[in-house]
Design a protein around this motif. Structure first.
Motif, PDB file in Angstrom:
ATOM      1  N   MET A 242      -7.945  28.567  11.357  1.00 63.52           N
ATOM      2  CA  MET A 242      -9.095  28.643  10.644  1.00 63.52           C
ATOM      3  C   MET A 242     -10.509  28.707  11.557  1.00 63.52           C
ATOM      4  O   MET A 242     -11.572  28.045  11.411  1.00 63.52           O
ATOM      5  CB  MET A 242      -9.116  27.486   9.929  1.00 63.52           C
ATOM      6  CG  MET A 242      -8.568  27.290   8.896  1.00 63.52           C
ATOM      7  SD  MET A 242      -7.972  27.738   7.414  1.00 63.52           S
ATOM      8  CE  MET A 242      -9.620  26.847   6.325  1.00 63.52           C
ATOM      9  N   GLU A 304     -10.126  27.461   1.724  1.00 65.42           N
ATOM     10  CA  GLU A 304     -11.446  28.006   2.596  1.00 65.42           C
ATOM     11  C   GLU A 304     -10.594  29.702   2.920  1.00 65.42           C
ATOM     12  O   GLU A 304     -11.793  29.881   2.696  1.00 65.42           O
ATOM     13  CB  GLU A 304     -10.881  27.194   4.175  1.00 65.42           C
ATOM     14  CG  GLU A 304     -11.468  25.831   3.688  1.00 65.42           C
ATOM     15  CD  GLU A 304     -13.279  25.539   3.498  1.00 65.42           C
ATOM     16  OE1 GLU A 304     -13.945  26.547   4.447  1.00 65.42           O
ATOM     17  OE2 GLU A 304     -13.253  25.212   2.441  1.00 65.42           O
ATOM     18  N   LYS A 305      -9.691  29.783   2.978  1.00 65.35           N
ATOM     19  CA  LYS A 305      -9.479  31.245   3.390  1.00 65.35           C
ATOM     20  C   LYS A 305      -9.605  32.000   1.799  1.00 65.35           C
ATOM     21  O   LYS A 305      -9.970  33.169   1.974  1.00 65.35           O
ATOM     22  CB  LYS A 305      -7.898  31.642   3.800  1.00 65.35           C
ATOM     23  CG  LYS A 305      -7.427  30.695   4.844  1.00 65.35           C
ATOM     24  CD  LYS A 305      -8.279  31.946   5.760  1.00 65.35           C
ATOM     25  CE  LYS A 305      -7.502  32.230   6.902  1.00 65.35           C
ATOM     26  NZ  LYS A 305      -7.759  32.629   8.397  1.00 65.35           N
ATOM     27  N   LYS A 307     -12.433  31.905   0.170  1.00 63.58           N
ATOM     28  CA  LYS A 307     -13.749  31.952  -0.299  1.00 63.58           C
ATOM     29  C   LYS A 307     -13.977  33.016   0.641  1.00 63.58           C
ATOM     30  O   LYS A 307     -14.283  34.222   0.795  1.00 63.58           O
ATOM     31  CB  LYS A 307     -14.285  30.697   0.502  1.00 63.58           C
ATOM     32  CG  LYS A 307     -14.334  29.735  -0.340  1.00 63.58           C
ATOM     33  CD  LYS A 307     -15.193  28.362   0.244  1.00 63.58           C
ATOM     34  CE  LYS A 307     -14.260  27.296  -0.498  1.00 63.58           C
ATOM     35  NZ  LYS A 307     -15.267  25.771   0.070  1.00 63.58           N
ATOM     36  N   GLU A 308     -12.923  32.880   1.990  1.00 69.09           N
ATOM     37  CA  GLU A 308     -13.401  34.282   3.222  1.00 69.09           C
ATOM     38  C   GLU A 308     -12.403  35.340   2.542  1.00 69.09           C
ATOM     39  O   GLU A 308     -13.573  36.803   2.710  1.00 69.09           O
ATOM     40  CB  GLU A 308     -12.847  33.433   4.709  1.00 69.09           C
ATOM     41  CG  GLU A 308     -12.695  34.762   5.582  1.00 69.09           C
ATOM     42  CD  GLU A 308     -11.440  33.985   7.434  1.00 69.09           C
ATOM     43  OE1 GLU A 308     -12.305  33.914   7.793  1.00 69.09           O
ATOM     44  OE2 GLU A 308     -10.210  34.603   6.981  1.00 69.09           O
ATOM     45  N   HIS A 309     -12.220  35.320   1.609  1.00 67.01           N
ATOM     46  CA  HIS A 309     -11.411  36.396   1.201  1.00 67.01           C
ATOM     47  C   HIS A 309     -12.186  37.092   0.012  1.00 67.01           C
ATOM     48  O   HIS A 309     -11.990  38.103   0.467  1.00 67.01           O
ATOM     49  CB  HIS A 309     -10.099  36.304   0.779  1.00 67.01           C
ATOM     50  CG  HIS A 309      -8.817  37.170  -0.178  1.00 67.01           C
ATOM     51  ND1 HIS A 309      -9.483  37.934  -1.123  1.00 67.01           N
ATOM     52  CD2 HIS A 309      -7.702  38.170   0.672  1.00 67.01           C
ATOM     53  CE1 HIS A 309      -9.295  39.081  -1.572  1.00 67.01           C
ATOM     54  NE2 HIS A 309      -7.364  39.455  -0.159  1.00 67.01           N
ATOM     55  N   ASN A 310     -12.971  35.947  -0.272  1.00 73.43           N
ATOM     56  CA  ASN A 310     -13.609  37.195  -1.291  1.00 73.43           C
ATOM     57  C   ASN A 310     -15.082  37.178  -0.612  1.00 73.43           C
ATOM     58  O   ASN A 310     -15.470  38.710  -1.272  1.00 73.43           O
ATOM     59  CB  ASN A 310     -14.324  35.428  -2.821  1.00 73.43           C
ATOM     60  CG  ASN A 310     -12.816  35.049  -2.982  1.00 73.43           C
ATOM     61  OD1 ASN A 310     -11.610  36.363  -2.948  1.00 73.43           O
ATOM     62  ND2 ASN A 310     -12.898  34.165  -3.898  1.00 73.43           N
ATOM     63  N   GLU A 311     -15.198  37.247   0.294  1.00 77.20           N
ATOM     64  CA  GLU A 311     -16.624  37.404   1.136  1.00 77.20           C
ATOM     65  C   GLU A 311     -16.509  38.200   1.596  1.00 77.20           C
ATOM     66  O   GLU A 311     -17.391  39.181   1.906  1.00 77.20           O
ATOM     67  CB  GLU A 311     -17.165  36.296   1.684  1.00 77.20           C
ATOM     68  CG  GLU A 311     -17.511  34.848   1.359  1.00 77.20           C
ATOM     69  CD  GLU A 311     -18.053  33.796   2.061  1.00 77.20           C
ATOM     70  OE1 GLU A 311     -18.420  33.696   2.903  1.00 77.20           O
ATOM     71  OE2 GLU A 311     -18.116  32.899   1.238  1.00 77.20           O
ATOM     72  N   LYS A 312     -15.793  38.206   2.737  1.00 77.64           N
ATOM     73  CA  LYS A 312     -15.487  39.407   3.591  1.00 77.64           C
ATOM     74  C   LYS A 312     -14.060  40.603   3.548  1.00 77.64           C
ATOM     75  O   LYS A 312     -13.995  41.471   3.653  1.00 77.64           O
ATOM     76  CB  LYS A 312     -14.988  39.396   5.385  1.00 77.64           C
ATOM     77  CG  LYS A 312     -16.314  38.346   5.364  1.00 77.64           C
ATOM     78  CD  LYS A 312     -15.172  37.584   7.039  1.00 77.64           C
ATOM     79  CE  LYS A 312     -16.768  36.083   7.114  1.00 77.64           C
ATOM     80  NZ  LYS A 312     -16.144  35.833   8.896  1.00 77.64           N
ATOM     81  N   ASP A 318      -4.654  38.943   9.570  1.00 77.83           N
ATOM     82  CA  ASP A 318      -4.514  37.262   9.010  1.00 77.83           C
ATOM     83  C   ASP A 318      -3.540  37.591   8.155  1.00 77.83           C
ATOM     84  O   ASP A 318      -3.597  37.655   6.419  1.00 77.83           O
ATOM     85  CB  ASP A 318      -6.031  37.137   8.410  1.00 77.83           C
ATOM     86  CG  ASP A 318      -6.204  35.242   8.014  1.00 77.83           C
ATOM     87  OD1 ASP A 318      -5.099  34.930   7.214  1.00 77.83           O
ATOM     88  OD2 ASP A 318      -6.908  34.701   7.679  1.00 77.83           O
ATOM     89  N   HIS A 321      -4.340  35.877   4.145  1.00 76.64           N
ATOM     90  CA  HIS A 321      -4.907  37.432   3.415  1.00 76.64           C
ATOM     91  C   HIS A 321      -4.266  37.859   2.551  1.00 76.64           C
ATOM     92  O   HIS A 321      -4.305  38.245   1.222  1.00 76.64           O
ATOM     93  CB  HIS A 321      -6.056  38.062   4.117  1.00 76.64           C
ATOM     94  CG  HIS A 321      -7.727  36.931   4.727  1.00 76.64           C
ATOM     95  ND1 HIS A 321      -8.703  37.289   4.892  1.00 76.64           N
ATOM     96  CD2 HIS A 321      -7.771  35.384   4.419  1.00 76.64           C
ATOM     97  CE1 HIS A 321      -9.407  36.700   4.905  1.00 76.64           C
ATOM     98  NE2 HIS A 321      -9.466  35.668   5.041  1.00 76.64           N
TER      99      HIS A 321
END
Length: 543
Positions: A242, A304-305, A307-312, A318, A321
């Motif tokens: 993270m 948390e991942k 959120k990151e997956h949806n944003e980026k 990863d 992902h």
């Protein structure tokens, strides 16, 4: 005139006799219209204890009849003699398991009775094979054989571990196909070539951290724990950190949890006495609490991942992902977002567990090579001259080290057996035998890997047998990573990381057994994962 009654037919005759008595009693009650006076008179005649005894006797003998018919039904399949009428081969298996010799027993059975046999676990027929052609069919013919779904060690005293829906435990269907399709490219050698620098960095830093707690020539090190902690640190390279060292800086705790699970989870299916002892054992209860905490950590990482997956969008390097993508694509009716989060948590906990297989393999290898001086010297010399600037360069310069790893996995495979279930009744095997009903069939790596039929001097540790690669090996007799559609996805990652671990262990250090254990070595083959039980305590010294 003497009447001879065959022993095997006696239960059948006695059961029929008991049934006649029981039916007679029931008929009397029925014909009397369940008249109280008549019923009481009948009960007085035979007595309540007599009625209860007759009922229990009839139950016992009906069961005997069932077991007899089971034995008769499967009598034409090659099998070792049963130990007892009711328990079948279970007493011999249980005794062999206690002595750490279960697969030796199966090896002797297939040698004496044929490569594919039936054995009895109490009155349940099961099958075992060491025939490569049958093993091939088990692993490749997914329309005939399926993975066994109801393996009980998916939870630990009610606390969920990996469930039955993780990428490792899911038995088949669209869920398995999607997870396999999405996650396999991550573990391909092409992709790992691009990840080599990151893997290299984490293994190097992980071992540097491990050696800060070691005083050369003095500290006695348990290499099972030592490399277990290294591989929990290594998870950071796969996306678990993270960006803040979340997992790698807590490698010691995560390894404590994993070793506790691997130690205790298989034992929860022992005798009632043993299970009751476990439930009041502080270490067991700590492990249950730690498992709960590990699942909570996994859920936090996933939250948390996601959120990151949806944003980026999905990041190719990863691993988490890929887990998220695979579970989002799985769109079965009735599956909720809560279900998906549970399935993803199962995947993450599974990764925490299976990464330890690499640590166990290194520990098994170290125990062995320290007692094979010519192998140790040759391997260490090669390692200290190795080029680890790229994956290709490392593979080319660590050829003998790879042979040592392959030979370790032959004699001490981390996984010892595979299980499949036939999808239909009366499945004909390619050796002419027929599995009746929907039968469960096993194969054992420990039997295949040590069979004199396929290996010269099978119990000798001989890395040189791999000089020609696998060209001289009979197909489906060497299965450390299994084979077929469910071949281990992480086998290339395992070989890459183990070679790097060897490089950064022996680059600056030598290793030797502690005093008094120079020749001692042994392994525990009783449970799913093989681990050393003797010879795994070492002393490091500066090279």
């Amino acid at each position: 005139m003497l009447i001879r009654i065959d022993g095997d037919s006696l239960p059948k005759r006695a059961a029929i006799f008991a049934l006649v008595i029981t039916v007679g009693i029931l008929a009397t009650f029925t014909l009397s219209g369940f008249n109280t006076a008549t019923t009481l008179a009948a009960l007085r005649f035979i007595g309540v204890p007599g009625a209860i005894t007759a009922f229990l006797l009839s139950c016992f003998l009906v069961h005997s009849l069932f077991v007899y018919e089971q034995h008769k039904k499967f009598a034409d399949f090659p099998q070792p003699p049963r130990d007892t009428f009711f328990d079948g081969n279970w007493p011999a298996m249980r005794n062999a398991q206690k002595k750490n010799q279960l697969f030796d027993l199966f090896g002797s059975w297939v040698e004496e009775h044929g490569q594919t046999i039936l054995f009895w676990r109490q009155y349940f027929p099961k099958y075992f094979t060491s025939d490569p052609e049958v093993v091939k069919a088990m692993l490749t013919e997914i329309s005939i054989f399926t993975k066994y779904k109801y393996i009980p060690n998916r939870s630990f005293f009610g606390q969920r571990m990996t469930g039955t829906s993780s990428f490792l435990t899911v038995t088949g269907g669209s869920q398995w196909a999607i997870k396999r399709k999405v996650m396999s490219p991550y573990f391909s050698k092409i992709h790992l070539t691009g990840m080599f620098d990151k893997c290299h960095d984490y293994i190097r830093r992980g071992l540097e951290q491990q050696f800060t707690e070691v005083k050369p020539g003095k500290t006695q090190v348990d290499i099972v724990e030592f490399y277990g902690e290294l591989y929990q640190f290594f998870l950071g390279a796969l996306g678990f950190d993270m960006g803040c060292g979340l997992v790698s800086k807590n490698a010691k705790f995560h390894n404590l949890v994993i070793q506790g699970i691997l130690k205790w989870a298989p034992r929860q299916f022992g005798s009632i006495k043993d299970v009751l002892k476990m439930r009041v054992d502080d270490e067991v209860n700590d492990t249950i609490c730690y498992l709960t905490k590990l699942r909570n950590i996994s859920r936090y990482i996933l939250t948390e991942k996601i959120k990151e997956h949806n944003e980026k969008g999905p990041l190719p390097d990863d691993l988490i992902h890929h887990v998220i993508t695979a579970n989002q694509l799985y769109d079965e009716q009735g599956v909720t977002d809560t279900d998906r989060l549970t399935y993803m948590t199962d995947d993450i906990v599974t990764i925490f567990l299976v990464i330890d297989n690499m640590a166990k393999t290194i520990a098994n290898m170290m125990v062995r090579v320290m007692r094979e001086p010519h192998v140790y010297d040759k391997m260490v010399e090669e390692i200290r001259q190795a080029d680890v600037s790229s994956l290709q360069a490392m593979d080319k310069s660590l050829r003998y080290t790879e042979m040592v790893i392959l030979e370790t996995l032959r004699l001490h495979p981390t996984l010892m057996r595979g299980i499949r279930v036939t999808k239909t009744d009366n499945t004909q095997l390619n050796n002419g035998l027929v599995i009746k009903d929907k039968g469960m069939i096993f194969f054992g790596q420990l039997v295949l890997h040590r069979s004199p039929k396929y290996w010269k001097d099978p119990y000798e540790f001989t890395p040189e047998r791999w000089e020609s690669g696998s060209r001289d090996i009979t197909a489906f007799t060497y299965l450390p990573f299994v084979a077929g559609p469910r071949v281990c996805m992480g086998k290339h990652l395992a070989m890459l990381s183990m070679k790097l671990a060897m490089v950064y262990t022996f680059k600056d250090y030598d290793m030797r057994p502690i005093e008094g254990e120079e020749k001692d070595m042994d392994w525990d083959y009783r449970f799913t994962i093989v681990r050393p039980t003797k010879g795994h305590t070492v002393v490091f010294s500066k090279a």
